[in-house]
Design an enzyme around this catalytic site. Structure first.
Site, PDB file in Angstrom:
ATOM      1  N   HIS A 217       0.757  -1.230  -0.053  1.00  0.00           N
ATOM      2  CA  HIS A 217       0.092   0.118  -0.035  1.00  0.00           C
ATOM      3  C   HIS A 217       0.749   1.324  -0.053  1.00  0.00           C
ATOM      4  CE1 HIS A 217      -3.411   2.341   1.161  1.00  0.00           C
ATOM      5  NE2 HIS A 217      -2.483   3.189   1.671  1.00  0.00           N
ATOM      6  N   GLU A 218       1.994   1.397   0.887  1.00  0.00           N
ATOM      7  CA  GLU A 218       2.851   2.605   1.062  1.00  0.00           C
ATOM      8  C   GLU A 218       3.523   2.575  -0.245  1.00  0.00           C
ATOM      9  OE1 GLU A 218       1.815   4.447   3.098  1.00  0.00           O
ATOM     10  OE2 GLU A 218       0.780   3.452   4.629  1.00  0.00           O
ATOM     11  N   HIS A 221       1.723   4.415  -2.839  1.00  0.00           N
ATOM     12  CA  HIS A 221       1.564   5.815  -3.118  1.00  0.00           C
ATOM     13  C   HIS A 221       2.710   6.066  -3.880  1.00  0.00           C
ATOM     14  CE1 HIS A 221      -1.663   6.510  -0.401  1.00  0.00           C
ATOM     15  NE2 HIS A 221      -1.189   6.006   0.492  1.00  0.00           N
ATOM     16  N   GLU A 255      -5.715   6.791  -1.843  1.00  0.00           N
ATOM     17  CA  GLU A 255      -5.809   5.709  -0.923  1.00  0.00           C
ATOM     18  C   GLU A 255      -6.467   4.545  -1.546  1.00  0.00           C
ATOM     19  OE1 GLU A 255      -4.091   5.789   1.599  1.00  0.00           O
ATOM     20  OE2 GLU A 255      -3.702   7.878   1.832  1.00  0.00           O
TER      21      GLU A 255
END
Length: 358
Positions: A217-218, A221, A255
């Site tokens: 997820h990070e 970004h 997100e």
């Protein structure tokens, strides 16, 4: 008319050789026909949050992980482990009095895990030294020390994303930049995000790498930022956000895409927290509604990729490398029709969006 090249005189040739090879300089030696090598497999242990809140220990092989071969103070060779974690590291001579391997937490020019935001030093350890090495010496399993093993879990997890990216380039995107993750074993409240405009690195700490969903997820970004040419939309009402809760359309996009990226990479439909608790990307009556909910954006992306987009996200990744979107609605209604070839917004694609309440 073209000028003829003059053949150098014997004296000139001798002078040129003297400049290239001054007195006392040795010519480069050819590698030995049967060089001395260290062979083995690199492994690490990690807590497996994807297996549930119990987080059992799991042992993995470290694929595409950097190694350095040393003898004394001399570096002999560099390379990366194979997909199964194996390595064969060879020097240029047939024998060495001593040899050892050094493992930094990196995978070539693709990714690295560093200890802090300023020094950018990689987690590094040496194997045991092997003496009187002749030919190939099998050193068996080399284990990453437990105190730093999460760094290799991060590298391994990022390798899964690299394998999923669209295209066959040796770079992540046209930017062709390395993905840097800052991680240390101590827990920190200042972690769990992409530090855009600061270090431009992913910041993790403590047990966060136990969850591959969190790592991906990070990293998602950073990947979106790379695809968009070092740009992300300003995300409103995004300081605190949840998969199932309303934030804002811009927050749900920045997100929701990383949520979908993690699920797509790992082949599931959920988000797993570092403590092993999971949220299924499958709305029920308790979910908020509308395009300001990141889980709905993530679910719609997954269904678009699985269905009308032909079972892959490749077309979306190609589109994102040319068009910037601030919200899911802009991605779907404005940018998908401009893709080359255009991506569907009618029929099955429209049904996906309607089913997800977007």
């Amino acid at each position: 008319m073209p000028r003829r090249r003059r053949r150098p005189s014997a004296m000139a040739a001798a002078l040129a050789l003297a400049l290239l090879f001054p007195a006392g300089a040795a010519c480069a030696r050819k590698p030995a026909a049967d060089p001395a090598c260290l062979a083995g497999v690199l492994k690490f242990e990690h807590r497996d949050a994807e297996a549930g809140p119990e987080k059992p220990w799991a042992t993995e092989t470290a694929s595409a992980a950097d190694w350095e071969l040393w003898s004394g103070t001399s570096q002999l060779a560099t390379g990366r482990t194979d997909a199964d974690g194996t390595f064969v590291a060879c020097g240029g001579e047939s024998s060495y009095a001593d040899m050892r391997l050094r493992f930094p937490s990196a995978s070539g020019d693709l990714s690295e895990v560093v200890t802090d935001r300023t020094k950018r030093a990689r987690h590094t350890f040496d194997s045991a030294t092997v003496t009187d090495v002749v030919g190939r010496r099998d050193v068996g399993v080399v284990e990453v020390p437990k105190k730093m093993a999460s760094a290799w879990h991060i590298i391994d997890t990022l390798g899964l994303l690299y394998a999923k990216r669209a295209g066959t380039s040796s770079c992540w995107t046209r930017q062709c930049e390395r993905l840097t993750v800052v991680w240390g074993p101590a827990p920190s409240d200042d972690a769990g995000y992409f530090d855009q405009g600061g270090t431009d690195a992913v910041i993790l700490a403590g047990d966060m790498p136990d969850s591959e969903h969190v790592v991906l997820h990070e990293a998602g970004h950073w990947f979106q930022w790379e695809l968009y040419g070092h740009w992300l939309p300003e995300a409103d009402n995004c300081q605190v956000h949840f998969v199932e809760s309303r934030s804002s359309p811009t927050c749900a996009w920045v997100e929701g895409f990383p949520d979908a990226l993690a699920a797509y990479t790992l082949g599931d439909r959920r988000f797993v927290h570092e403590d092993g608790n999971a949220v299924a990307i499958d709305p029920d009556a308790s979910w908020d509604t509308g395009d300001a909910v990141q889980g709905r954006v993530a679910g719609a992306l997954l269904d678009l990729w699985a269905g009308p987009d032909g079972g892959t996200w490749d077309a979306t990744i190609a589109l994102m490398s040319h068009e910037r979107s601030s919200t899911f609605d802009e991605y779907f209604a404005v940018d998908r029709p401009t893709a080359d070839p255009p991506l569907s917004t009618t029929g099955e694609a429209a049904e996906v969006v309607e089913e997800w309440g977007l």
